[in-house]
Design a protein around this motif. Sequence first.
Motif, PDB file in Angstrom:
ATOM      1  N   ASN A 368       0.428  -1.188  -0.086  1.00  0.00           N
ATOM      2  CA  ASN A 368      -0.325   0.118   0.074  1.00  0.00           C
ATOM      3  C   ASN A 368       1.024   1.507   0.084  1.00  0.00           C
ATOM      4  N   LYS A 405      -6.358 -10.179   8.785  1.00  0.00           N
ATOM      5  CA  LYS A 405      -7.895  -9.253   8.596  1.00  0.00           C
ATOM      6  C   LYS A 405      -8.296 -10.081   7.185  1.00  0.00           C
ATOM      7  N   CYS A 407      -9.766 -11.679   3.847  1.00  0.00           N
ATOM      8  CA  CYS A 407     -10.221 -11.267   2.581  1.00  0.00           C
ATOM      9  C   CYS A 407     -11.094 -11.539   1.961  1.00  0.00           C
ATOM     10  N   TYR A 408     -12.133  -9.658   1.845  1.00  0.00           N
ATOM     11  CA  TYR A 408     -13.271 -10.461   0.680  1.00  0.00           C
ATOM     12  C   TYR A 408     -13.170 -10.503  -0.444  1.00  0.00           C
ATOM     13  N   ILE A 477     -15.634  -2.524  -3.229  1.00  0.00           N
ATOM     14  CA  ILE A 477     -14.764  -1.963  -1.792  1.00  0.00           C
ATOM     15  C   ILE A 477     -13.110  -2.604  -2.328  1.00  0.00           C
ATOM     16  N   ALA A 479     -11.869  -5.190  -3.747  1.00  0.00           N
ATOM     17  CA  ALA A 479     -11.114  -6.194  -3.715  1.00  0.00           C
ATOM     18  C   ALA A 479     -11.616  -7.236  -5.410  1.00  0.00           C
ATOM     19  N   GLU A 528     -17.418 -13.180   1.111  1.00  0.00           N
ATOM     20  CA  GLU A 528     -16.630 -13.294   2.600  1.00  0.00           C
ATOM     21  C   GLU A 528     -16.646 -14.605   2.941  1.00  0.00           C
ATOM     22  N   VAL A 612     -19.485  -3.866   5.997  1.00  0.00           N
ATOM     23  CA  VAL A 612     -17.824  -4.126   5.733  1.00  0.00           C
ATOM     24  C   VAL A 612     -17.588  -3.151   4.113  1.00  0.00           C
ATOM     25  N   SER A 615     -16.313   0.347   6.629  1.00  0.00           N
ATOM     26  CA  SER A 615     -15.396  -0.171   6.802  1.00  0.00           C
ATOM     27  C   SER A 615     -14.452   0.278   6.252  1.00  0.00           C
ATOM     28  N   HIS A 616     -14.389   0.113   5.043  1.00  0.00           N
ATOM     29  CA  HIS A 616     -13.759   0.034   4.039  1.00  0.00           C
ATOM     30  C   HIS A 616     -13.711   0.938   2.756  1.00  0.00           C
ATOM     31  N   TYR A 618     -13.700   3.090  -0.763  1.00  0.00           N
ATOM     32  CA  TYR A 618     -12.964   3.406  -1.533  1.00  0.00           C
ATOM     33  C   TYR A 618     -13.615   3.627  -2.166  1.00  0.00           C
TER      34      TYR A 618
END
Length: 880
Positions: A368, A405, A407-408, A477, A479, A528, A612, A615-616, A618
């Motif tokens: 990141n 954490k 992994c979605y 998000i 993912a 998930e 979710v 909290s992510h 994006y």
Amino acid sequence: MKNNLVAGILAHVDAGKTTLSESLLFNTGVIKSAGRVDSKNTYLDTDQVERSRGITIYSKNARLPISDSSDLILIDTPGHVDFSTETERALSVLDFAILLISGSSGVQPHTKTLWNLLKIYNIPTLIFVNKMDMPGTVSDKLLSEIKSKLSDSVVAFSDFSNEEYITRAEESIYEDVASCDETIMDKFLSDGSLNNDDINKLFYERKIFPLFFGSALKNQGVDIFIDFLKKINPINEANQNQDEFGAMVYKISHDDQGKRLTYLKVTSGSLKVKSMLGEEKVNELRAYSGIKYTSLSEATKGDVVAIPGLNSTHAGDTFGCAKNRFSSVLAPALSYAVHYPKDMDNTRMLQILTELQDEDPSLNVAYNSETREINVSLMGDIQTEVLKNTLITRYGVDVTFSDGKICYKETIDGSAIGVGHFEPLRHYAEAQIKLEPLERGAGMEYDADLSTDLLDKNWQRLILTHMQERWHRGVLIGAPLTDVKLTLVAGKAHVKHTEGGDFRQATYRSIRQGLMKLREMGSCRILEPYYEYTLRIPDNLVGRAMTDIASMNGTSSITDNDYENNLTTLTGKAPVSTMNGYLKEVTAYSKGLGELSLSLAGYELCHNEEEVIASHPYNPESDIRNTPDSVFCMHGAGTVIPWNQVDEYKHVAYDESLGTASLISDKESLNLSKAANEKRKQFEKTTNDDLFVSTEEIDQILTQNSLANASVQRKNWGYRPSKPKPVTDVVYKGTVYKEKYMLVDGYNLIFAWEELGSLAKESLNAASGKLNDLLCNYQAITGINLIVVYDAYKLKGHKTEENPYHNITVVYTKEAQTADQYIERYANKHAGKYDITVVTSDGLEQVIIRGQGCKLISSREFIKHMEVTSKEFNELHGVK
């Protein structure tokens, strides 16, 4: 030439898999005595961590001479769920599998996971029920359980009765085998018997699953099992030329001397030493058995060999006529941040983890650039400990990991057609890709469904390659996208201006635009990971356990009652996010009497999707590396069109109802809605009422200009233009454009930049890391191939390092070589091939670079240029 077969042993943890391998090796004469896991002297588990923990971590090979004409190459795979991705990679090269089940514990959740994998990979399977010497094991009861939980086509070929292992009567076996296939049943009723070819055929077609009972530890029942192994004959795949070379890579590792080893199976033909594999030469072929190996001059069909020294191979690669069987069904459920020593350069840490990712692709190493955090994906605590140990022993790096954490992943539940158009000046590509949902666990599928009259086959293949060359980011998000089918339905190339990279841009933008449409429709979903569990608990705690699982958004059902011991077995599924860590809770409230076993059951719809997403944070429209917008050529230059207006400017019309596509020839008569036409007019009005200028129109203007500037004839002190030639006689040859490269003298630029120079006084690594991130952004905006070079000439014994860092290349020079010298060499070697610009303020270097025909920009000028470029890009995209 031997007719070798490759078999893998798979099992849930503690089923006795390594012990069975030892017994097979002993009975075939490979070893003089069978080793034991508790004695730490097994033939295959040779790694220090494997022996200390008593589990298999890495897949290993052994060669068993089961007959004069063939060897059985046995691949012992890990049984612990944390290393199941290592097991899955081995499946791609198996001719058949041996599934081990513990007679004392029966079918476990991980047994079902392995069974489903074998079904997905379509691998013929034998079953060996081990530990039949344990108290309370009953063969009939176990056979019934296995048939009900795995398949009705399981056929027992041996039995365990009165403390004795026996082969069942042929008539009983034939009758059970015949009941699995109508054709074989007719033959059995007609002839009264079956032959080995009949059984072999049904076995390879997965219509029967032969089962054997035994005790590997006591070497009982193993001889009957080996007798059956000797009867399995290799079969040739239909429509495959057995003389044509084919091979598949399934594993990458390193030997004791640090040499990179590529493990592959020769699927047809042969591979000789000194031959070429791709673009690399094969200098050695190693046939491993345990830690020892034999060097071969030639590997033939069925051989599994390790090739040292290849650097560009990866697990899943195929060569020649081999087909890729690897589909990567299993994936880690947790992501961990890696905390490494502060005095260690993050580029070096990334290089180390990338090397380990070669061995285990499921690590999914990610960096990141905003938080400067490195993350890896892992299956659980045991794999985390093993990775930590590997980093210490192999590289001398002591790391810690954050809490895992989830992994979605993301998927879709609707369909849409995305349009991607990439048309800066003198480039052209358009791709339209249909996105459709697949059933859960299907992964990604790719297809093309359009006529070659519209787009040549070579361009279609290229687009399919670009679809598959990377994982695609979702728009909720960010993912990874899964369970989606991507189908190319329309596209267009330009006869003169289309280059290979153009369709990469069009493909990526098309997929992203389709996802944005689905997001607007509310058809994007988050997935998930779920656990499949088996919980064995005292009867008086069943209510407590079921309440706990319900609060975890899980399901539960009672599947077994042990009235003698007052125990109840619960099974079901629950999200990893809620059930992770429940084992400690079970141990506490059951006072050690409860047993919980977990196995990943794949991905399901997220139970708390809104939470979710919140909290992510994006924003897909601000993700410049994954933009949904397109670029059209307007007013003689590339113009970015927002994703929600792209359909109004596309050059190909696709009729979804008919499944046909056609070119839009006259832009003024596009079959657009009134609202779309109004938007077009408004857009053109805001750009000084200029007309839309196509690539063809630009070519015509350039041709006309070339005539206007034609040579002239002088007369006295005046001049008279020569008579212009007819337009039809002018052939426009275009300009030869070289691929653009930029070389940056890293430390020179850092100390020319006030902000980075101040940071370098505190930490040179931090300054170089920030510069790398800034250069990544610059490359993403400009598209230029960018190489940043740092001095490492004072490091004794240091070799040149060229490491990919996101979208740029970071180079550390070798001992006694400065960054200036590296850049000068590179420029001298490639100046004729590439359009090279060098960023430096070194006076002598500037003189040398100019002499080699390269462009030059000083560090201070480049700093200003970067700031202006970034500002213009942000204004264009509305980024504040």
